[in-house]
Design an enzyme around this catalytic site. Structure first.
Site, PDB file in Angstrom:
ATOM      1  N   ARG A 243       2.707  -5.902 -14.021  1.00  0.00           N
ATOM      2  CA  ARG A 243       1.350  -6.457 -13.530  1.00  0.00           C
ATOM      3  C   ARG A 243       1.501  -7.963 -13.446  1.00  0.00           C
ATOM      4  NH1 ARG A 243       0.200  -2.668 -10.732  1.00  0.00           N
ATOM      5  NH2 ARG A 243      -1.798  -1.649 -10.619  1.00  0.00           N
ATOM      6  N   GLU A 272      -2.610 -11.813  -5.152  1.00  0.00           N
ATOM      7  CA  GLU A 272      -1.905 -11.404  -4.261  1.00  0.00           C
ATOM      8  C   GLU A 272      -2.656 -11.360  -2.687  1.00  0.00           C
ATOM      9  OE1 GLU A 272       0.938  -8.296  -7.320  1.00  0.00           O
ATOM     10  OE2 GLU A 272      -0.451  -7.368  -5.874  1.00  0.00           O
ATOM     11  N   HIS A 289       4.894  -6.972  -4.456  1.00  0.00           N
ATOM     12  CA  HIS A 289       4.515  -5.896  -5.201  1.00  0.00           C
ATOM     13  C   HIS A 289       4.965  -4.513  -4.533  1.00  0.00           C
ATOM     14  CE1 HIS A 289       0.810  -4.582  -7.619  1.00  0.00           C
ATOM     15  NE2 HIS A 289       1.585  -3.434  -7.663  1.00  0.00           N
TER      16      HIS A 289
END
Length: 332
Positions: A243, A272, A289
């Protein structure tokens, strides 16, 4: 009876396999998809879903939505991370939360191992140089000759350990808040792999590669910052597929720019899509991601999240309700 209204905020959804969307459409409910076809901001989610009964969510912060929508009854996360879901607030509002904790595991594991190999063998640098006409034939250390530190021995961490054992790594240093001796012993003892459970400080100071596999909570935010980087060896590599927010990005940029560590591979970021200054550097691999982005795992996540919403409104038991332990993890 008025049909239920469901918003799908995560994108893509049903793009690679239509099955998750098809099972939702069979309900006859009103299904609304993310109209912007990108990651939404928290306030965009709140606006698009201000009057829905349920949401199939990605990693967007859902606090504004919960505050704006008093009729929201269920949040079904496509994935495992819960840092974007204010669980205490959900409990106060009577909102059920489900997730898909097992679907993502092996896709994240495989990306992690791939990043380890790519980073330590300088695959990204060879790619960049070759495209510019160069031919240095970069040299690096094999995983089999490396001491590898694993912080977090949950679903992903244990499977990273399992696969690394096939590389016959030199030593595995393991740290977890829980006692994972039995699980690790079952994986490693019959393979005669050297391993030990240690404090994080020993992992920082002794590892060739450090790989993070912990959730983002108030206990793990900025887990690795300037003080921790000072303990790293100057040829050590850091892998973060867990994370954003666990590694202080400002401090990471500084140590990479100054070549105080060997390099890093980062799949997750505080904000993001990522547009920060790590993109300036050559000694870091940045991905989008995408740990869970394999066809099979994406289908498992999307279908699992959709089925949980259907089960909820059909008054059936959920298969993956968020356990009480996760609620406690968010208590500061």
């Amino acid at each position: 009876m008025t049909p239920h209204k469901i918003f799908i905020s995560t994108y893509p959804f049903g793009f690679y396999d239509p099955e998750p969307m098809e099972i939702l459409q069979k309900t006859g409910w009103e299904i609304i998809v993310n109209p912007l076809k990108r990651k939404l901001t928290p306030h965009e989610v709140a606006d698009f879903a201000k009057d829905v009964d349920g949401i199939i969510a990605g990693t967007e912060d859902l606090t504004p939505l919960i505050q704006a929508n008093p009729k929201l009854k269920i949040i079904s996360r496509v994935g495992i991370g819960l840092d974007s879901v204010p669980l205490k607030l959900c409990k106060e509002r009577g909102i059920t939360v489900a997730y898909t904790p097992d679907a993502v595991t092996m896709a994240v594991v495989e990306l992690t191992i791939g990043l380890m190999v790519s980073l330590t063998r300088k695959v990204h640098l060879a790619d960049q140089e070759l495209k510019k006409g160069g031919w240095s034939r970069f040299t690096g250390k094999r995983l089999g000759e490396s001491t590898i530190g694993i912080i977090g021995a949950g679903r992903v961490g244990l499977n990273v350990i399992r696969i690394l054992s096939e590389f016959r790594v030199k030593t595995l240093l393991i740290n977890d808040l829980k006692d994972k001796k039995r699980e690790v012993s079952e994986i490693l003892d019959h393979k005669n792999i050297n391993y030990k459970f240690v404090e994080k400080e020993e992992i920082y100071s002794s590892s060739d590669i450090i790989s993070l596999h912990v959730p983002l909570t108030h206990k793990t935010r900025n887990l690795i910052g300037e003080k921790e980087f000072d303990k790293f060896r100057n040829d050590a590599f850091l892998i973060n597929t867990s994370r954003g927010g666990i590694v202080n990005e400002k401090n990471l940029y500084e140590v990479l720019k100054e070549n105080r560590i060997g390099g890093a591979a980062v799949d997750v970021f505080e904000i993001e899509p990522y547009k920060g200054n790590l993109i300036e550097l050559e000694n870091v691999i940045l991905t989008q991601h995408m740990g869970s982005c394999s066809y099979d795992c994406r289908l498992l996540m999307e279908r699992g999240a959709a089925e949980e919403v259907i089960r909820f409104f059909e008054n059936k038991d959920l298969l993956n309700p968020v356990p009480e332990e996760e609620y406690q993890n968010q208590i500061v």
